[in-house]
Design a protein around this motif. Structure first.
Motif, short mmCIF file in Angstrom:
data_model
loop_
_atom_site.label_atom_id
_atom_site.label_comp_id
_atom_site.label_asym_id
_atom_site.label_seq_id
_atom_site.Cartn_x
_atom_site.Cartn_y
_atom_site.Cartn_z
N ILE A 8 0.83 -1.21 0.00
CA ILE A 8 0.00 0.00 0.00
C ILE A 8 0.86 1.26 0.00
O ILE A 8 0.59 2.21 -0.74
CB ILE A 8 -0.97 0.00 1.20
CG1 ILE A 8 -2.03 -1.08 1.00
CG2 ILE A 8 -1.63 1.37 1.38
CD1 ILE A 8 -2.91 -1.33 2.21
N GLN A 9 1.92 1.27 0.82
CA GLN A 9 2.73 2.48 0.89
C GLN A 9 3.37 2.80 -0.45
O GLN A 9 3.30 3.93 -0.93
CB GLN A 9 3.80 2.36 1.96
CG GLN A 9 4.59 3.64 2.10
CD GLN A 9 5.55 3.63 3.26
OE1 GLN A 9 5.63 2.68 4.02
NE2 GLN A 9 6.30 4.70 3.41
N LEU A 12 0.92 3.93 -3.15
CA LEU A 12 0.59 5.34 -3.02
C LEU A 12 1.72 6.24 -3.51
O LEU A 12 1.48 7.28 -4.14
CB LEU A 12 0.24 5.68 -1.56
CG LEU A 12 -1.07 5.06 -1.05
CD1 LEU A 12 -1.19 5.24 0.46
CD2 LEU A 12 -2.27 5.68 -1.76
N ALA A 15 1.65 6.09 -7.36
CA ALA A 15 0.51 6.84 -7.86
C ALA A 15 0.75 8.34 -7.68
O ALA A 15 0.44 9.15 -8.56
CB ALA A 15 -0.76 6.41 -7.15
N ASN A 16 1.35 8.73 -6.55
CA ASN A 16 1.59 10.14 -6.28
C ASN A 16 2.57 10.74 -7.29
O ASN A 16 2.39 11.86 -7.75
CB ASN A 16 2.11 10.33 -4.86
CG ASN A 16 1.83 11.72 -4.33
OD1 ASN A 16 0.89 12.39 -4.76
ND2 ASN A 16 2.63 12.16 -3.39
N CYS A 31 -2.89 10.97 -1.96
CA CYS A 31 -1.75 10.06 -1.86
C CYS A 31 -0.75 10.54 -0.81
O CYS A 31 -0.20 9.74 -0.06
CB CYS A 31 -1.06 9.91 -3.21
SG CYS A 31 -1.96 8.88 -4.37
N GLY A 34 -2.10 9.57 2.53
CA GLY A 34 -2.04 8.12 2.68
C GLY A 34 -0.62 7.62 2.91
O GLY A 34 -0.38 6.75 3.75
N ILE A 35 0.35 8.17 2.17
CA ILE A 35 1.75 7.77 2.33
C ILE A 35 2.21 8.02 3.76
O ILE A 35 2.81 7.16 4.40
CB ILE A 35 2.65 8.55 1.35
CG1 ILE A 35 2.38 8.12 -0.09
CG2 ILE A 35 4.13 8.37 1.70
CD1 ILE A 35 2.92 9.10 -1.13
N GLY A 68 0.61 0.59 -8.35
CA GLY A 68 0.31 2.00 -8.16
C GLY A 68 0.33 2.78 -9.47
O GLY A 68 -0.56 3.60 -9.74
#
Length: 75
Positions: A8-9, A12, A15-16, A31, A34-35, A68
């Motif tokens: 997940i990290q 993100l 994606a960021n 993002c 979330g990160i 991501g």
């Protein structure tokens, strides 16, 4: 669970980077939050982890990077 949090990290983060390159403000904000949040959870888990757990975490991170970018491109 360690695989998932690493996944997940980096998902993100990937994606960021995509959102930043396209100046997608909403994506950048979501993002970024979330990160930072997932990072605080991960530090507690992986800092005291054994080598095998660290490898699982890194594998999750690698997969998260790939997924991501794919998700961000789709959005």
């Amino acid at each position: 669970m360690i695989f998932i949090t690493g996944f997940i990290q980096v998902l993100l983060v990937s994606a960021n980077i995509y959102f930043i390159s396209r100046t997608n403000w909403t994506g950048i904000a979501l993002c970024g939050f979330g990160i930072s949040y997932v990072w605080t959870v991960n530090v507690k888990k992986i800092a005291i982890g054994k080598t095998f757990e660290q490898i699982i975490y890194a594998t999750g991170a690698a997969m998260g990077g790939l997924v991501g970018v794919a998700i961000a491109k789709f959005i």
